[in-house]
Design a protein around this motif. Sequence first.
Motif, mmCIF file in Angstrom:
data_model
loop_
_atom_site.group_PDB
_atom_site.id
_atom_site.type_symbol
_atom_site.label_atom_id
_atom_site.label_comp_id
_atom_site.label_asym_id
_atom_site.label_seq_id
_atom_site.Cartn_x
_atom_site.Cartn_y
_atom_site.Cartn_z
ATOM 1 N N UNK A 150 10.480 18.859 -1.802
ATOM 2 C CA UNK A 150 11.558 17.914 -2.133
ATOM 3 C C UNK A 150 11.306 16.552 -1.503
ATOM 4 N N UNK A 151 11.781 15.529 -2.175
ATOM 5 C CA UNK A 151 11.558 14.170 -1.699
ATOM 6 C C UNK A 151 12.490 13.842 -0.539
ATOM 7 N N UNK A 152 11.984 13.141 0.490
ATOM 8 C CA UNK A 152 12.842 12.745 1.621
ATOM 9 C C UNK A 152 13.573 11.439 1.306
ATOM 10 N N UNK A 153 14.808 11.544 0.873
ATOM 11 C CA UNK A 153 15.556 10.352 0.483
ATOM 12 C C UNK A 153 16.163 9.676 1.718
ATOM 13 N N UNK A 154 15.296 9.111 2.557
ATOM 14 C CA UNK A 154 15.753 8.400 3.742
ATOM 15 C C UNK A 154 15.652 6.893 3.502
ATOM 16 N N UNK A 155 15.885 6.115 4.547
ATOM 17 C CA UNK A 155 15.883 4.662 4.416
ATOM 18 C C UNK A 155 14.494 4.124 4.076
ATOM 19 N N UNK A 156 13.462 4.672 4.693
ATOM 20 C CA UNK A 156 12.096 4.225 4.414
ATOM 21 C C UNK A 156 11.695 4.559 2.985
ATOM 22 N N UNK A 157 12.088 5.741 2.520
ATOM 23 C CA UNK A 157 11.766 6.131 1.141
ATOM 24 C C UNK A 157 12.485 5.218 0.150
ATOM 25 N N UNK A 158 13.730 4.871 0.416
ATOM 26 C CA UNK A 158 14.474 3.992 -0.493
ATOM 27 C C UNK A 158 13.808 2.625 -0.612
ATOM 28 N N UNK A 159 13.271 2.109 0.502
ATOM 29 C CA UNK A 159 12.593 0.817 0.464
ATOM 30 C C UNK A 159 11.306 0.900 -0.351
ATOM 31 N N UNK A 160 10.495 1.930 -0.103
ATOM 32 C CA UNK A 160 9.240 2.073 -0.843
ATOM 33 C C UNK A 160 9.491 2.380 -2.317
ATOM 34 N N UNK A 161 10.523 3.139 -2.596
ATOM 35 C CA UNK A 161 10.844 3.469 -3.985
ATOM 36 C C UNK A 161 11.306 2.234 -4.756
ATOM 37 N N UNK A 162 12.109 1.394 -4.124
ATOM 38 C CA UNK A 162 12.561 0.178 -4.793
ATOM 39 C C UNK A 162 11.402 -0.772 -5.074
ATOM 40 N N UNK A 183 0.827 -1.213 0.000
ATOM 41 C CA UNK A 183 0.000 0.000 0.000
ATOM 42 C C UNK A 183 0.857 1.258 0.000
ATOM 43 N N UNK A 184 1.956 1.243 0.758
ATOM 44 C CA UNK A 184 2.847 2.408 0.772
ATOM 45 C C UNK A 184 3.517 2.610 -0.581
ATOM 46 N N UNK A 185 3.883 1.502 -1.227
ATOM 47 C CA UNK A 185 4.485 1.611 -2.546
ATOM 48 C C UNK A 185 3.524 2.154 -3.584
ATOM 49 N N UNK A 186 2.249 1.762 -3.483
ATOM 50 C CA UNK A 186 1.249 2.269 -4.421
ATOM 51 C C UNK A 186 1.015 3.765 -4.213
ATOM 52 N N UNK A 187 0.990 4.206 -2.971
ATOM 53 C CA UNK A 187 0.825 5.642 -2.705
ATOM 54 C C UNK A 187 1.993 6.440 -3.264
ATOM 55 N N UNK A 188 3.205 5.930 -3.064
ATOM 56 C CA UNK A 188 4.378 6.622 -3.581
ATOM 57 C C UNK A 188 4.379 6.629 -5.104
ATOM 58 N N UNK A 189 3.950 5.539 -5.732
ATOM 59 C CA UNK A 189 3.880 5.460 -7.198
ATOM 60 C C UNK A 189 2.941 6.525 -7.755
ATOM 61 N N UNK A 190 1.766 6.655 -7.153
ATOM 62 C CA UNK A 190 0.797 7.656 -7.616
ATOM 63 C C UNK A 190 1.283 9.073 -7.333
ATOM 64 N N UNK A 191 1.963 9.261 -6.210
ATOM 65 C CA UNK A 191 2.467 10.598 -5.881
ATOM 66 C C UNK A 191 3.549 11.035 -6.866
ATOM 67 N N UNK A 192 4.467 10.153 -7.184
ATOM 68 C CA UNK A 192 5.526 10.492 -8.132
ATOM 69 C C UNK A 192 4.976 10.723 -9.529
ATOM 70 N N UNK A 193 3.926 10.017 -9.865
ATOM 71 C CA UNK A 193 3.320 10.184 -11.188
ATOM 72 C C UNK A 193 2.628 11.532 -11.324
#
Length: 539
Positions: A215-227, A130-140
């Motif tokens: 700006x995007x928060x490039x932290x550890x949690x963001x890297x996991x959801x982004x991958x 669910x977190x990955x889907x939210x990030x996908x839609x946000x980046x789009x």
Amino acid sequence: MAAPMKQFMRERILRRRKCLTHIRRTLHTTLSADGFQLPEEDHFKETHIRNPFKERKSVSEKPIIPHRSFPSSVKADPVGMERVPKTDSGHQFKKHPGCMKSKKLIEIPKILENSLNVIFKDSGCNTLESDGLKLYNYLKARKLPESRTSLISKARQLESQVTSNLSKEQKTKIEELLAQPELTAEEEKELKNTEEDILHKIKMNLHKITYHYEPLPYDEDFALRYSYSRMIPNYCVLTTCLSEIKKRDPAFEPESVMNMGSGIGSAVWATHSLWPDTVRQYYCVDDAPEMNKMAMQILKEGNVNRLNMVIPNVYFRDKLPSQRSGQFSIVICAYTLMDFPHRKSRLQLISELWDRTKDYFVLVDVGTRCGFELIQEVRHRLLKISEQTDQVNIFAPCPNIPRCPMLNLSEKPVPCNFEVQCPQWKGQSQDRIAERYSYIIFKKGELASDATNNWPRIVFKDVIQKRPKDYAICTLCCPDGSLGRYDISKRRNGRELYRMACESQWGDLLPVKLEENDELRFNSDSEESTENNTGTKLS
């Protein structure tokens, strides 16, 4: 059970529409017979039952593409026909040389898939999907911050709206106060309070309609959801873009690759899948340490303590290399320009990347209007450099150097984007997802002498086949800078060109050589087209 119910509801709506029409006609006849004067407007407009779930757009909102037909002199390019594979049963037009997009689902390397599975399992995150889907839609849906001029124009429009909504008493009071030559202290205070109230309403409304860039928060949690959300789509898009270089320039063998904004290393995997033996150096630049850490963990198959990586000679840095270190065969900048909110910093970055390019410069961004505008910004910048030197040439997707015809369709630019089918993770509702993207590839120096450089490209949608009449319809971006929706007839243009057009899809090149005399006859020689000298609305 769904089909009979749908048919039942359709018949019910039609019966109601006929009943309402009958009532209106009866009422119209009765009132006319009694001598009442009826207005001249149509009384039957209200009987039309509109679908509340589908709002129709006005004709003016849709860009119109000119509809044309190829003249009889336009045939398939003989050079392209020589490259079509041939068997005992005949030519295999499904593999014609203009096919640049894969018709099959792009396969993900097993090592990459296993590495991601290990990382996701070890993370212990239960809400990763669910977190990955939210990030996908946000980046789009992400956009650049609005410029100062656009904010000022919006504020002026809001000012006229706010002042028009004032009551008559407030308007007359303000006019009386402004008409007086001198004001007392109380009147000045009252006028100042009114101005501050209007300004506050303008700011509040402007805050609601303005996109707020963060700006995007490039932290550890963001890297996991982004991958989880972007690794596979990025890999599929970059593999599709780079494979066109390999198809159209087979003699090119890159020795070094630099990836600006490398993120989790999707460009490294895409380049290695196409040129596994020739590339000797991968130079990844990203100033986010957590993203570099995730990219290295993926290359180590999920084991952080492992010394060797699956792909050797991959180096991670937080700054661009100096020009003394030399140039790179391929420079890739994918989904990175959005992180530079100011235009000046973006253009400076593009100039620095171009100086470090030896052969090909690849730029990729999201397939939205904002992503397309970023690509056009880079295109305009590098073509200005080409006025001084002849080293800048567009390799793909544009078959032309002039102004992009997409910018002439409407006031707001229509994005020139393409689509690739990406596989999904196991256990999700869909096995694939359609990823849209915008891209451009520049070549430093002269293009490789190939017939594909002069072939038009299919844009917007796949080819539409009209089998009873044996002709196909496709939207082409031509080498002369024109954009049109063309009819290709089997009888008039030959079986070969018709078959290759039918086997092509969105983003492919059409193996046809257009002459200047033929282009002048496009508007006048139309046989099957029912919209000759007119246009087709872009849906």
